[in-house]
Structures are given as structure tokens and as C-alpha cells.
Design an enzyme around this catalytic site. Structure first.
Site, PDB file in Angstrom:
ATOM      1  N   LYS A  52      -2.187  -2.197   7.960  1.00  0.00           N
ATOM      2  CA  LYS A  52      -3.378  -1.731   8.664  1.00  0.00           C
ATOM      3  C   LYS A  52      -3.445  -2.361  10.051  1.00  0.00           C
ATOM      4  O   LYS A  52      -3.069  -3.512  10.246  1.00  0.00           O
ATOM      5  CB  LYS A  52      -4.636  -2.091   7.860  1.00  0.00           C
ATOM      6  CG  LYS A  52      -4.796  -1.276   6.591  1.00  0.00           C
ATOM      7  CD  LYS A  52      -6.118  -1.592   5.908  1.00  0.00           C
ATOM      8  CE  LYS A  52      -6.343  -0.693   4.697  1.00  0.00           C
ATOM      9  NZ  LYS A  52      -7.632  -0.971   4.022  1.00  0.00           N
ATOM     10  N   HIS A  96      -2.389   2.290  -5.904  1.00  0.00           N
ATOM     11  CA  HIS A  96      -3.043   0.993  -5.736  1.00  0.00           C
ATOM     12  C   HIS A  96      -3.155   0.235  -7.054  1.00  0.00           C
ATOM     13  O   HIS A  96      -3.343  -0.985  -7.048  1.00  0.00           O
ATOM     14  CB  HIS A  96      -4.419   1.177  -5.101  1.00  0.00           C
ATOM     15  CG  HIS A  96      -4.460   0.775  -3.662  1.00  0.00           C
ATOM     16  ND1 HIS A  96      -3.606   1.302  -2.724  1.00  0.00           N
ATOM     17  CD2 HIS A  96      -5.234  -0.126  -2.999  1.00  0.00           C
ATOM     18  CE1 HIS A  96      -3.857   0.756  -1.545  1.00  0.00           C
ATOM     19  NE2 HIS A  96      -4.838  -0.111  -1.687  1.00  0.00           N
ATOM     20  N   ARG A 123       0.843  -1.188   0.000  1.00  0.00           N
ATOM     21  CA  ARG A 123       0.000   0.000   0.000  1.00  0.00           C
ATOM     22  C   ARG A 123       0.885   1.246   0.000  1.00  0.00           C
ATOM     23  O   ARG A 123       2.018   1.223   0.491  1.00  0.00           O
ATOM     24  CB  ARG A 123      -0.903   0.025   1.231  1.00  0.00           C
ATOM     25  CG  ARG A 123      -1.808  -1.190   1.394  1.00  0.00           C
ATOM     26  CD  ARG A 123      -2.595  -1.098   2.689  1.00  0.00           C
ATOM     27  NE  ARG A 123      -3.510  -2.214   2.881  1.00  0.00           N
ATOM     28  CZ  ARG A 123      -3.215  -3.318   3.560  1.00  0.00           C
ATOM     29  NH1 ARG A 123      -2.011  -3.437   4.122  1.00  0.00           N
ATOM     30  NH2 ARG A 123      -4.107  -4.284   3.692  1.00  0.00           N
ATOM     31  N   HIS A 179      -3.862  -8.956   3.832  1.00  0.00           N
ATOM     32  CA  HIS A 179      -5.310  -8.957   4.022  1.00  0.00           C
ATOM     33  C   HIS A 179      -5.679  -9.807   5.231  1.00  0.00           C
ATOM     34  O   HIS A 179      -5.196 -10.937   5.379  1.00  0.00           O
ATOM     35  CB  HIS A 179      -6.016  -9.524   2.787  1.00  0.00           C
ATOM     36  CG  HIS A 179      -6.029  -8.592   1.620  1.00  0.00           C
ATOM     37  ND1 HIS A 179      -6.244  -9.009   0.325  1.00  0.00           N
ATOM     38  CD2 HIS A 179      -5.846  -7.242   1.551  1.00  0.00           C
ATOM     39  CE1 HIS A 179      -6.193  -7.965  -0.479  1.00  0.00           C
ATOM     40  NE2 HIS A 179      -5.958  -6.891   0.233  1.00  0.00           N
ATOM     41  N   TYR A 187      -9.337 -10.480  -6.592  1.00  0.00           N
ATOM     42  CA  TYR A 187      -8.341 -10.591  -7.646  1.00  0.00           C
ATOM     43  C   TYR A 187      -8.545 -11.841  -8.492  1.00  0.00           C
ATOM     44  O   TYR A 187      -8.087 -11.893  -9.623  1.00  0.00           O
ATOM     45  CB  TYR A 187      -6.934 -10.560  -7.047  1.00  0.00           C
ATOM     46  CG  TYR A 187      -6.661  -9.264  -6.330  1.00  0.00           C
ATOM     47  CD1 TYR A 187      -6.503  -8.087  -7.036  1.00  0.00           C
ATOM     48  CD2 TYR A 187      -6.607  -9.208  -4.947  1.00  0.00           C
ATOM     49  CE1 TYR A 187      -6.292  -6.881  -6.387  1.00  0.00           C
ATOM     50  CE2 TYR A 187      -6.390  -8.011  -4.285  1.00  0.00           C
ATOM     51  CZ  TYR A 187      -6.237  -6.862  -5.011  1.00  0.00           C
ATOM     52  OH  TYR A 187      -6.033  -5.676  -4.374  1.00  0.00           O
ATOM     53  N   ARG A 196      -0.524  -2.259  -6.945  1.00  0.00           N
ATOM     54  CA  ARG A 196      -0.837  -3.320  -5.982  1.00  0.00           C
ATOM     55  C   ARG A 196      -1.845  -4.291  -6.593  1.00  0.00           C
ATOM     56  O   ARG A 196      -1.663  -5.506  -6.527  1.00  0.00           O
ATOM     57  CB  ARG A 196      -1.383  -2.685  -4.710  1.00  0.00           C
ATOM     58  CG  ARG A 196      -1.804  -3.661  -3.617  1.00  0.00           C
ATOM     59  CD  ARG A 196      -2.110  -2.860  -2.353  1.00  0.00           C
ATOM     60  NE  ARG A 196      -2.899  -3.570  -1.370  1.00  0.00           N
ATOM     61  CZ  ARG A 196      -2.390  -4.361  -0.423  1.00  0.00           C
ATOM     62  NH1 ARG A 196      -1.087  -4.566  -0.375  1.00  0.00           N
ATOM     63  NH2 ARG A 196      -3.171  -4.945   0.465  1.00  0.00           N
TER      64      ARG A 196
END
Length: 324
Positions: free
Chosen positions: A182, A270, A158, A296, A305, A273
């Protein structure tokens, strides 16, 4: 009286933001998104004479979302606002600021289901070839831009993770970089030899120039803490003035790199990514391995994806198969 009640609503929002920043350990980017949405809510409420949390009934919150819809805001933006206010009122009810949770039954349109933009391997190569040509002049900004895009694509990180990397986080012998994702979760991700070459050139011939530029702009009489604040410190990537490279600057770098490519969709960091994740799946990578690489928490987030990869496969089939 109106100013006093207004302040009470503002204070409640500030207390909530302090809570999500410290107790829940959310990223600064997420906290800023909450703050922006709730600032808009406070402004809307003030226009309607609502200055206390108790005035935020379900109808007022629905009116706020309806107003956003009438002004043409994207469905994804309205959905995010709904999520922000539900988090706020849930916290307020749990802490006793509110007797009940007025947003518990608040509903907003789901965000856009558009698939993320993905560029082809040939397009990625074209972008990187262009950046490599610019970096051949040894301009420090060009060396940095090449290393930035190489690392974004190679490690599928990110933009917030990229700008937070320090020099010591990069292990050039093992071809790995440590990033803070995150929720304050740390992970180590790999990158390839082209990214290593770009990082080597940046660290050896680009970064020292921008670091010296920052030092030259700081008077000798300035205290050490001022010098540290003006310089990028241990940051891997520096801006043109020598401070830590910011998110907006990375967006500008990527937008310039993608501006000549055909195709619609976002042109932000992004994109690389999304592209890296899709290319990994196209190449046969395991979905759980890609989940770990991307950081994730849920496998379901990574599965988007697989839809992108399938869509690309169908397009190739339609254009290439003689009986498609």
C-alpha cells in the site's frame, strides 16, 4: 442546466481521484474503492437534484448514509463510504472547490469488530495436500493454484501484492520475494521450502504452457504492443489465457480451496494472510517482526492478530483443560 451542474460534480470527483492516484500514491485498489463510493454519492445526489459540490451539505451527506443503512448495507460499508466522502470534501475545501468542509462533522457507525477468519494448521495442511494432489497431474492451472496458495500463506502477502509480482521479483536462492504494498511501499518478504518447490514446478512446467497459449492466440501480424497486452509479460502468475492473473481469479482459487473446510467467515485470499500472521504469533514471533512482514504502517493494525491468537488460546484452554 441540470446536466451542466451534474457534470461539474462529476468533474470534481474525477479531479479528486486523479489527485489520490498521482499525488498521494495510493494503491489502485484504494482508488477504485473511492471511485465506487463517490459514484454512488453522485447518483444519489442526482436523484435529489443536487448537481454541484456546493449542494453537498451535511444533511444531504447524512441522508446518503441513512439511505445506505435503510437498504441493509453492512456497517463496515457505511463506515467506508463515510471515510470516502470525508476525504473528498476535505480535498475540495483545501483546493477551493468548496468554501467549507461539509463532511467534517459527518459520523458513521464503526466497522464490524469481527475478528478475521483463521484456519488451523491441520486445515491449511489439508488444503495444500489437496492442491498438491491436483498439481501432480502437471495441469498448468493446478500447478499455478498450488503456488498461489503456498505463497499467500508462506509470505502472508495481500492479494493485490501477489498479482503484481513479476518473475524477477522472486529470489529462489534466498527464498524471498519483493512486493509492492500500500502507498507504493516496497518490501522483501521470506517464504519457505514448500512454497519454493511449488514455485519451481509452476515456473518450469506450468507457466511456459500458459505463456505459449497466449502467444498462440495472438496473430503474427499483430503489433508487438498488442502481443504484450494480451500476454502476461513478466508476471509471475498467469491466467488461463496467458495474461497476468487477476484479483478475481485468485479469489475463485481460494474460495474453491476453502469451500469444504468447516467454520464460517470470509473465504478470500486474506484468510491465508490472517492465518499466517496468527500462526506466527502462536509460534512466538515478535509482534514488530510480524508488522514488518505484513507491511503494516501502524503496530496497532498488527495487534488485532494478538486478539485472534488469544481467542484461539482461550478456546484450546476451554476444550482441553480439565478444570476449565
Amino acid at each position: 442546466m441540470a446536466e451542466q451542474t451534474d457534470a461539474r460534480l462529476v468533474a470534481a470527483v474525477e479531479s479528486f481521484l486523479d489527485h489520490v492516484r498521482s499525488a498521494r500514491g495510493l494503491s489502485e485498489q484504494t482508488v477504485r474503492a473511492y471511485a465506487n463510493d463517490l459514484d454512488q454519492l453522485v447518483e444519489f445526489a442526482a436523484q435529489r437534484g443536487i448537481g454541484t459540490t456546493t449542494g453537498l451539505g451535511l444533511e444531504a451527506l447524512r441522508d446518503w448514509l441513512w439511505d445506505a443503512d435503510q437498504r441493509g448495507l453492512a456497517r463496515s460499508t457505511i463506515a467506508r463510504r463515510s471515510s470516502s466522502v470525508r476525504a473528498f470534501t476535505r480535498w475540495a475545501s483545501e483546493t477551493g472547490v468548496l468554501d467549507t468542509d461539509p463532511a467534517a462533522r459527518l459520523r458513521a457507525p464503526k466497522g464490524s469488530a469481527h475478528l478475521p477468519r483463521v484456519v488451523s494448521t491441520d486445515q491449511v495442511r489439508s488444503v495444500l495436500d489437496g492442491l498438491t494432489d491436483r498439481a501432480g497431474t502437471d495441469d498448468p492451472g493446478a500447478l499455478r493454484d498450488l503456488a498461489v496458495v503456498e505463497l499467500l500463506y508462506a509470505a502472508a502477502i495481500r492479494v493485490s501484492e501477489l498479482v503484481g509480482i513479476d518473475v524477477e521479483d522472486v529470489d529462489r536462492s534466498r527464498l524471498t520475494v519483493r512486493v509492492l504494498g500500500k502507498g507504493g511501499k516496497e518490501r522483501v518478504v521470506p517464504f519457505g521450502l514448500p512454497a519454493k518447490d511449488a514455485l519451481d514446478a509452476w515456473l518450469e512446467r506450468g507457466r511456459p504452457v500458459l505463456a505459449a497459449r497466449a502467444a498462440a492466440q495472438t496473430p503474427d501480424r499483430s503489433p508487438g504492443q498488442v502481443r504484450a497486452r494480451r500476454s502476461g509479460g513478466d508476471a509471475l502468475f498467469l491466467g488461463d489465457r496467458g495474461g497476468r492473473l487477476g484479483v478475481r481469479s485468485v479469489y475463485r482459487v481460494v474460495a474453491r480451496a476453502l469451500e469444504d473446510l468447516p467454520g464460517a467467515g470470509p473465504s478470500g485470499p486474506h484468510t491465508f494472510r490472517h492465518t499466517a500472521a496468527t500462526h506466527l504469533l502462536d509460534g512466538g514471533a515478535d509482534l514488530r517482526a510480524v508488522q514488518e512482514l505484513l507491511g503494516h504502517a501502524s503496530l496497532g493494525t498488527t495487534q488485532i492478530y494478538t486478539h485472534v491468537s488469544s481467542a484461539r488460546l482461550r478456546e484450546v484452554y476451554r476444550t482441553a483443560h480439565p478444570r476449565a
